[in-house]
Design a protein around this motif. Structure first.
Motif, PDB file in Angstrom:
ATOM      1  N   ALA A 102     -20.847  25.643  -0.537  1.00  0.00           N
ATOM      2  CA  ALA A 102     -20.729  26.432   0.683  1.00  0.00           C
ATOM      3  C   ALA A 102     -21.567  27.688   0.525  1.00  0.00           C
ATOM      4  CB  ALA A 102     -19.272  26.787   0.933  1.00  0.00           C
ATOM      5  N   ALA A 103     -22.680  27.768   1.226  1.00  0.00           N
ATOM      6  CA  ALA A 103     -23.583  28.912   1.107  1.00  0.00           C
ATOM      7  C   ALA A 103     -23.336  29.875   2.258  1.00  0.00           C
ATOM      8  CB  ALA A 103     -25.033  28.430   1.138  1.00  0.00           C
ATOM      9  N   PRO A 104     -23.466  31.189   1.999  1.00  0.00           N
ATOM     10  CA  PRO A 104     -23.348  32.134   3.115  1.00  0.00           C
ATOM     11  C   PRO A 104     -24.399  31.803   4.166  1.00  0.00           C
ATOM     12  CG  PRO A 104     -23.390  33.281   1.012  1.00  0.00           C
ATOM     13  CD  PRO A 104     -23.720  31.856   0.730  1.00  0.00           C
ATOM     14  N   ARG A 175     -13.936  27.267  13.063  1.00  0.00           N
ATOM     15  CA  ARG A 175     -14.158  26.146  12.160  1.00  0.00           C
ATOM     16  C   ARG A 175     -14.977  26.633  10.971  1.00  0.00           C
ATOM     17  NH1 ARG A 175     -13.982  20.629  14.224  1.00  0.00           N
ATOM     18  NH2 ARG A 175     -12.064  20.598  15.424  1.00  0.00           N
ATOM     19  N   PRO A 176     -14.620  26.242   9.745  1.00  0.00           N
ATOM     20  CA  PRO A 176     -15.395  26.684   8.591  1.00  0.00           C
ATOM     21  C   PRO A 176     -16.738  25.965   8.456  1.00  0.00           C
ATOM     22  CG  PRO A 176     -13.590  25.274   7.895  1.00  0.00           C
ATOM     23  CD  PRO A 176     -13.424  25.491   9.368  1.00  0.00           C
ATOM     24  N   GLU A 183     -29.880  10.950  11.313  1.00  0.00           N
ATOM     25  CA  GLU A 183     -30.562   9.683  11.057  1.00  0.00           C
ATOM     26  C   GLU A 183     -31.753   9.995  10.161  1.00  0.00           C
ATOM     27  OE1 GLU A 183     -31.266   6.287  14.101  1.00  0.00           O
ATOM     28  OE2 GLU A 183     -32.996   7.622  14.220  1.00  0.00           O
ATOM     29  N   ARG A 184     -31.866   9.239   9.071  1.00  0.00           N
ATOM     30  CA  ARG A 184     -32.971   9.432   8.129  1.00  0.00           C
ATOM     31  C   ARG A 184     -33.369   8.074   7.589  1.00  0.00           C
ATOM     32  NH1 ARG A 184     -31.344  12.886   3.215  1.00  0.00           N
ATOM     33  NH2 ARG A 184     -31.420  14.565   4.759  1.00  0.00           N
ATOM     34  N   ASP A 185     -34.640   7.740   7.676  1.00  0.00           N
ATOM     35  CA  ASP A 185     -35.168   6.472   7.136  1.00  0.00           C
ATOM     36  C   ASP A 185     -34.375   5.267   7.630  1.00  0.00           C
ATOM     37  OD1 ASP A 185     -37.048   7.959   5.711  1.00  0.00           O
ATOM     38  OD2 ASP A 185     -35.729   8.130   3.958  1.00  0.00           O
ATOM     39  N   GLY A 186     -33.965   5.297   8.886  1.00  0.00           N
ATOM     40  CA  GLY A 186     -33.261   4.164   9.478  1.00  0.00           C
ATOM     41  C   GLY A 186     -31.767   4.124   9.216  1.00  0.00           C
ATOM     42  N   GLY A 187     -31.251   5.018   8.352  1.00  0.00           N
ATOM     43  CA  GLY A 187     -29.812   5.065   8.074  1.00  0.00           C
ATOM     44  C   GLY A 187     -29.181   6.275   8.734  1.00  0.00           C
ATOM     45  N   ARG A 188     -27.881   6.196   8.957  1.00  0.00           N
ATOM     46  CA  ARG A 188     -27.167   7.303   9.585  1.00  0.00           C
ATOM     47  C   ARG A 188     -26.023   7.765   8.694  1.00  0.00           C
ATOM     48  NH1 ARG A 188     -26.802   5.676  16.020  1.00  0.00           N
ATOM     49  NH2 ARG A 188     -29.052   5.563  16.339  1.00  0.00           N
ATOM     50  N   ALA A 189     -25.775   9.070   8.698  1.00  0.00           N
ATOM     51  CA  ALA A 189     -24.691   9.647   7.900  1.00  0.00           C
ATOM     52  C   ALA A 189     -24.295  10.971   8.520  1.00  0.00           C
ATOM     53  CB  ALA A 189     -25.143   9.850   6.451  1.00  0.00           C
ATOM     54  N   PHE A 190     -23.167  11.504   8.086  1.00  0.00           N
ATOM     55  CA  PHE A 190     -22.726  12.822   8.522  1.00  0.00           C
ATOM     56  C   PHE A 190     -22.974  13.831   7.405  1.00  0.00           C
ATOM     57  CE2 PHE A 190     -20.510  10.289  11.606  1.00  0.00           C
ATOM     58  CZ  PHE A 190     -20.430  11.103  12.729  1.00  0.00           C
ATOM     59  N   VAL A 191     -23.367  15.028   7.794  1.00  0.00           N
ATOM     60  CA  VAL A 191     -23.565  16.151   6.875  1.00  0.00           C
ATOM     61  C   VAL A 191     -22.745  17.312   7.421  1.00  0.00           C
ATOM     62  CG1 VAL A 191     -25.239  17.799   5.960  1.00  0.00           C
ATOM     63  CG2 VAL A 191     -25.881  15.401   6.212  1.00  0.00           C
ATOM     64  N   ALA A 192     -22.019  17.996   6.552  1.00  0.00           N
ATOM     65  CA  ALA A 192     -21.250  19.163   6.972  1.00  0.00           C
ATOM     66  C   ALA A 192     -22.006  20.422   6.570  1.00  0.00           C
ATOM     67  CB  ALA A 192     -19.874  19.158   6.319  1.00  0.00           C
ATOM     68  N   LEU A 193     -22.216  21.307   7.526  1.00  0.00           N
ATOM     69  CA  LEU A 193     -22.871  22.583   7.251  1.00  0.00           C
ATOM     70  C   LEU A 193     -21.857  23.705   7.374  1.00  0.00           C
ATOM     71  CD1 LEU A 193     -26.313  22.294   9.083  1.00  0.00           C
ATOM     72  CD2 LEU A 193     -25.686  21.570   6.788  1.00  0.00           C
ATOM     73  N   PRO A 194     -21.580  24.438   6.282  1.00  0.00           N
ATOM     74  CA  PRO A 194     -20.673  25.585   6.364  1.00  0.00           C
ATOM     75  C   PRO A 194     -21.209  26.619   7.353  1.00  0.00           C
ATOM     76  CG  PRO A 194     -21.057  24.973   4.090  1.00  0.00           C
ATOM     77  CD  PRO A 194     -22.043  24.189   4.917  1.00  0.00           C
TER      78      PRO A 194
END
Length: 198
Positions: A102-104, A175-176, A183-194
Motif C-alpha cells: 500500500a503506497a501513499p 474506501r481504502p 485486460e492485458r495480453d488477452g487475459g483479464r484480472a482485477f488489480v486493487a489500487l490503494p
C-alpha cells in the motif's frame, strides 16, 4: 480465476480474502449462460467451501463435464446460488495480481487515453493506460502502459473520466482501495489500487 489479497478485498468491499474472484467470463460459455459475472467471488461449489482459486479448480476437476452444479457467489455484498452446467474443459488458469504493497497516493499515477484505432488492442470497451508514473501506487501494484481498464469500482469504463469519477466516489465512501478490472495480453484480472496512505 484470481486470488483475493487483503487490499483487493477492501477494494471490492468484502470483509475477508476467501474465495475465487472471477476476472472474466467467456461469452456464451457455461458461466455466462448461468449468469456469472466478472467481479463475482465464488465461495462454494456443490456445498464445498472455496477459500482460494486452487480449491475451485480441484472441485471443478472432480466433476464430469456436462454435470449440473451449484455455485455460491458473493456479488455486490450479497450471497447467492447459481446453477451451472459444466463445459468440456473448464479454464482454471489463475490470474496473478500485483503486489499488495500500500503506497501513499494522492493520485493513481496513471495517464489514460480513449481506446480506439491506433491504440493497443484497437477499438473496444475500456480505456488504455498510456503512462504509469514510476513512483506511483499504480506502478507499485504492477500496472503497465498498454493495460486496458474495463471496470473501475462498480462501473463499466468507456472513457477516462469514468475512472476519475469511480476514484472520487470510492474516496467519498472512505474506501481504502479501488478495484480495477484490466485486460492485458488477452487475459483479464482485477488489480486493487490503494487510495490513501496506511
Amino acid at each position: 480465476m484470481q486470488a483475493i489479497d487483503p487490499t483487493l478485498a477492501s477494494a471490492l468491499g468484502v470483509s475477508d480474502s476467501k474465495g475465487a474472484l472471477i476476472g472474466a467470463v467467456e461469452t456464451d460459455g457455461p458461466a455466462a449462460r448461468a449468469g456469472l459475472q466478472p467481479g463475482d467471488i465464488v465461495t462454494g461449489f456443490n456445498g464445498r467451501p472455496i477459500v482460494a482459486p486452487r480449491d475451485l479448480a480441484e472441485a471443478v476437476g472432480a466433476v464430469k463435464p456436462g454435470a449440473a452444479v451449484s455455485i455460491a457467489v458473493l456479488r455486490d455484498g450479497h450471497q447467492q446460488e447459481q446453477r451451472v452446467t459444466l463445459g468440456d474443459q473448464p479454464d482454471s488458469r489463475e490470474a496473478k495480481g500485483g503486489p499488495a504493497a500500500a503506497a501513499p497516493a494522492t493520485g493513481l499515477g496513471l495517464a489514460l487515453a480513449p481506446r480506439g484505432r491506433g491504440t493497443p488492442g484497437g477499438a473496444g470497451p475500456g480505456v488504455v493506460v498510456a503512462e504509469v508514473r514510476p513512483d506511483s501506487v499504480a506502478a507499485a501494484q504492477g500496472m503497465q502502459p498498454g493495460d486496458v481498464i474495463l471496470r473501475a469500482g462498480d462501473r463499466a469504463v468507456t472513457r477516462p473520466g469514468d475512472v476519475a469519477e469511480a476514484v472520487t466516489a470510492a474516496r467519498r465512501d472512505n474506501r481504502p482501495a479501488i478495484a480495477l478490472q484490466i485486460e492485458r495480453d488477452g487475459g483479464r484480472a482485477f488489480v486493487a489500487l490503494p487510495l490513501r496512505a496506511g
